[in-house]
Design a protein around this motif. Structure first.
Motif, PDB file in Angstrom:
ATOM      1  N   VAL A 262      -5.652  -3.442  -2.524  1.00  0.00           N
ATOM      2  CA  VAL A 262      -4.829  -2.568  -1.701  1.00  0.00           C
ATOM      3  C   VAL A 262      -4.851  -1.001  -1.950  1.00  0.00           C
ATOM      4  O   VAL A 262      -4.890  -0.479  -0.942  1.00  0.00           O
ATOM      5  CB  VAL A 262      -3.238  -2.988  -2.408  1.00  0.00           C
ATOM      6  N   GLN A 263      -5.283  -0.563  -3.167  1.00  0.00           N
ATOM      7  CA  GLN A 263      -5.825   0.912  -3.269  1.00  0.00           C
ATOM      8  C   GLN A 263      -6.793   1.112  -2.323  1.00  0.00           C
ATOM      9  O   GLN A 263      -7.040   2.050  -1.672  1.00  0.00           O
ATOM     10  CB  GLN A 263      -5.793   1.036  -4.622  1.00  0.00           C
ATOM     11  N   GLN A 264      -7.855   0.241  -2.441  1.00  0.00           N
ATOM     12  CA  GLN A 264      -9.040   0.273  -1.590  1.00  0.00           C
ATOM     13  C   GLN A 264      -8.950   0.511  -0.240  1.00  0.00           C
ATOM     14  O   GLN A 264      -9.486   1.364   0.782  1.00  0.00           O
ATOM     15  CB  GLN A 264     -10.282  -0.452  -1.907  1.00  0.00           C
ATOM     16  N   ALA A 265      -8.021  -0.466   0.230  1.00  0.00           N
ATOM     17  CA  ALA A 265      -7.515  -0.512   1.541  1.00  0.00           C
ATOM     18  C   ALA A 265      -7.279   0.564   2.320  1.00  0.00           C
ATOM     19  O   ALA A 265      -7.386   1.469   3.279  1.00  0.00           O
ATOM     20  CB  ALA A 265      -6.712  -1.667   1.830  1.00  0.00           C
ATOM     21  N   VAL A 266      -5.946   1.249   1.300  1.00  0.00           N
ATOM     22  CA  VAL A 266      -5.545   2.566   1.791  1.00  0.00           C
ATOM     23  C   VAL A 266      -6.518   3.724   1.876  1.00  0.00           C
ATOM     24  O   VAL A 266      -6.725   4.549   2.604  1.00  0.00           O
ATOM     25  CB  VAL A 266      -4.210   2.828   0.876  1.00  0.00           C
ATOM     26  N   SER A 288       0.214   0.845  -7.613  1.00  0.00           N
ATOM     27  CA  SER A 288       0.204   2.425  -7.683  1.00  0.00           C
ATOM     28  C   SER A 288      -0.700   3.019  -6.543  1.00  0.00           C
ATOM     29  O   SER A 288      -1.934   2.724  -6.586  1.00  0.00           O
ATOM     30  CB  SER A 288       0.113   2.812  -9.086  1.00  0.00           C
ATOM     31  N   LEU A 289      -0.134   3.946  -5.943  1.00  0.00           N
ATOM     32  CA  LEU A 289      -0.885   4.888  -4.682  1.00  0.00           C
ATOM     33  C   LEU A 289      -0.965   5.944  -4.751  1.00  0.00           C
ATOM     34  O   LEU A 289       0.367   6.604  -5.217  1.00  0.00           O
ATOM     35  CB  LEU A 289      -0.611   4.211  -3.388  1.00  0.00           C
ATOM     36  N   PRO A 290      -1.762   6.904  -4.373  1.00  0.00           N
ATOM     37  CA  PRO A 290      -1.679   8.181  -4.293  1.00  0.00           C
ATOM     38  C   PRO A 290      -0.940   8.835  -3.478  1.00  0.00           C
ATOM     39  O   PRO A 290      -0.679   8.288  -2.212  1.00  0.00           O
ATOM     40  CB  PRO A 290      -3.014   8.749  -4.202  1.00  0.00           C
ATOM     41  N   GLN A 291       0.162   9.521  -3.939  1.00  0.00           N
ATOM     42  CA  GLN A 291       1.028  10.036  -2.996  1.00  0.00           C
ATOM     43  C   GLN A 291       0.653  10.850  -1.922  1.00  0.00           C
ATOM     44  O   GLN A 291       1.280  10.649  -0.672  1.00  0.00           O
ATOM     45  CB  GLN A 291       2.216  11.051  -3.848  1.00  0.00           C
ATOM     46  N   ASN A 292      -0.287  11.675  -2.141  1.00  0.00           N
ATOM     47  CA  ASN A 292      -0.797  12.317  -0.816  1.00  0.00           C
ATOM     48  C   ASN A 292      -1.403  11.605   0.283  1.00  0.00           C
ATOM     49  O   ASN A 292      -1.157  11.745   1.188  1.00  0.00           O
ATOM     50  CB  ASN A 292      -2.075  13.013  -1.575  1.00  0.00           C
ATOM     51  N   ALA A 293      -1.876  10.434  -0.259  1.00  0.00           N
ATOM     52  CA  ALA A 293      -2.496   9.591   0.985  1.00  0.00           C
ATOM     53  C   ALA A 293      -1.474   8.857   1.839  1.00  0.00           C
ATOM     54  O   ALA A 293      -1.492   8.610   2.710  1.00  0.00           O
ATOM     55  CB  ALA A 293      -3.452   8.483   0.249  1.00  0.00           C
ATOM     56  N   LEU A 294      -0.210   8.706   1.218  1.00  0.00           N
ATOM     57  CA  LEU A 294       0.752   8.061   1.706  1.00  0.00           C
ATOM     58  C   LEU A 294       1.797   9.002   2.484  1.00  0.00           C
ATOM     59  O   LEU A 294       2.199   8.814   3.752  1.00  0.00           O
ATOM     60  CB  LEU A 294       1.953   7.649   0.717  1.00  0.00           C
ATOM     61  N   ALA A 295       2.142  10.185   1.986  1.00  0.00           N
ATOM     62  CA  ALA A 295       2.993  11.302   2.740  1.00  0.00           C
ATOM     63  C   ALA A 295       2.448  12.253   3.373  1.00  0.00           C
ATOM     64  O   ALA A 295       2.882  12.537   4.309  1.00  0.00           O
ATOM     65  CB  ALA A 295       3.986  11.833   1.503  1.00  0.00           C
TER      66      ALA A 295
END
Ligand SMILES: [Zn+2]
Ligand SMILES: [Zn+2]
Length: 368
Positions: A262-266, A288-295
């Protein structure tokens, strides 16, 4: 009737003679013709999906209607018709069906798994997902059953109730891939391979398949992937970026399940790109995912259950694509089993040896 029964998590599933209960008015009895083994069943077997033994696994099947609980209400099928018992119902009455989202139907998420039979000791036996396909007969809610008009082999048609409609829907309904877009698919099990085919049919430009299993990469290439990537050899995020002008893919579909995937997909999607999440490793899993990549990076991160399929619309479309040869199930049905060999199908799925192993012979050779 004979059924493979999960009596204890992670243990072999003996074939038992069960006492089927009477049908309720809203149910139909279906004689099973083909039942695929799917990663959902693997999770159920390993106690990672909240099942309660004894239970009959198998969350979708192809079969023939044997009896209806009451006349009427069967939505275009009757006794003797070939039908798909789908993994996801469409009740047309709940809030979610009302807003056009039967993938979240209350029948699936808000009702307990039905008791369909009693075992030899009198214990109640449930049907996984309201289906319980690893059995000679299925007691299904009539709102989970759809007529199929096709003379393709049963093993292939049995994939319509889960893998095909989910992969098709992930690309067409959820990601809404447009011609020329680059699509990366993380995980090339049966679901990922249906995504690859759907991306090809949708006119995607580059289609990048990511999987550590060489045979799966080869199958993806044969089914339309323009590039394949081995994540075990070199960082897959970097490889996908290299294949998409350094930006990352326009669309990434995650069809594997582990947190790392999932992390790699993002990470391998471009800014303002689309990420579709279909995999679940276990029901209590956390990511857990990096907030920057999400927001900040403007991605659309989309959840995908059953490809947001509307079966009354998508089943026909998927059947047509199979019939025309644009969707090819032949490389995906990697083995057929008798019901007595269900444990072999289970281990072959868990060890990544099968894409879709399908139980197609329910005749008795022994009853344990
Ligand atoms: Zn499935
Ligand atoms: Zn509903």
């Amino acid at each position: 009737m004979r059924a493979a029964v999960l009596e204890a998590f992670g243990a072999p599933m003996p074939v038992r003679e069960l006492d089927l209960r009477d049908l309720f008015a809203h149910e139909v009895l279906v004689r099973t013709v083909a039942a695929p083994f799917c990663s959902t069943d693997w999770l159920g077997w390993r106690a990672m999906r909240g099942r309660t033994p004894p239970v009959v696994l198998g969350h979708t099947a192809l079969g023939v209607v044997e009896r209806c609980g009451s006349p009427g209400g069967t939505r275009g099928y009757g006794v003797g018709d070939l039908v798909v018992v789908a993994g996801t119902p469409q009740c047309d009455e709940c809030f979610y069906c009302g807003i056009g989202r039967p993938d979240q139907c209350a029948l699936l998420f808000e009702s307990p798994e039905p008791v369909i039979a009693a075992d030899h000791t009198g214990r109640p036996v449930r049907a996984a997902g309201g289906v319980g396909a690893y059995a000679e007969l299925i007691v299904a809610d009539r709102r989970q059953v759809w007529r199929v008009d096709s003379s393709l082999p049963a093993a292939q048609l049995s994939l319509l109730g889960c893998g095909i409609t989910t992969g098709h829907g992930a690309i067409v309904n959820v990601a809404r891939v447009r011609p020329g877009e680059s699509v990366a698919v993380v995980g090339l099990g049966h679901l990922g391979l249906w995504c690859v085919q759907a991306a090809r049919v949708a006119g995607a430009g580059r289609i990048i398949g990511v999987d550590p299993v060489p045979g799966r990469r080869a199958t993806a290439a044969a089914l339309g992937a323009t590039d394949v990537v081995d994540p075990a050899v070199h960082d897959p995020v970097e490889q996908v970026r290299c294949l998409s002008e350094g930006r990352g893919a326009d669309v990434v579909v995650e069809a594997a399940g582990p947190e790392l995937a999932v992390q790699q997909a993002v990470a391998m999607s471009r800014r303002a790109g689309t990420v579709v999440l279909t995999g679940v490793q276990w029901t209590e899993g956390r990511i857990s995912l990096p907030q920057n990549a999400l927001a900040i990076h403007g991605r659309r991160i989309l959840s995908c259950q059953n490809g947001q399929s509307v079966m009354s619309r998508d089943l026909r479309r998927c059947t047509d694509l199979l019939e025309s040869g644009e969707y090819d199930a032949r490389p995906i049905v990697t083995a057929e089993y008798t019901l007595d060999r269900i444990d072999e199908a289970l281990y072959a799925a868990g060890e990544f040896r099968d894409l879709s192993g399908v139980v197609t012979d329910f005749r008795s050779t022994s009853v344990r």
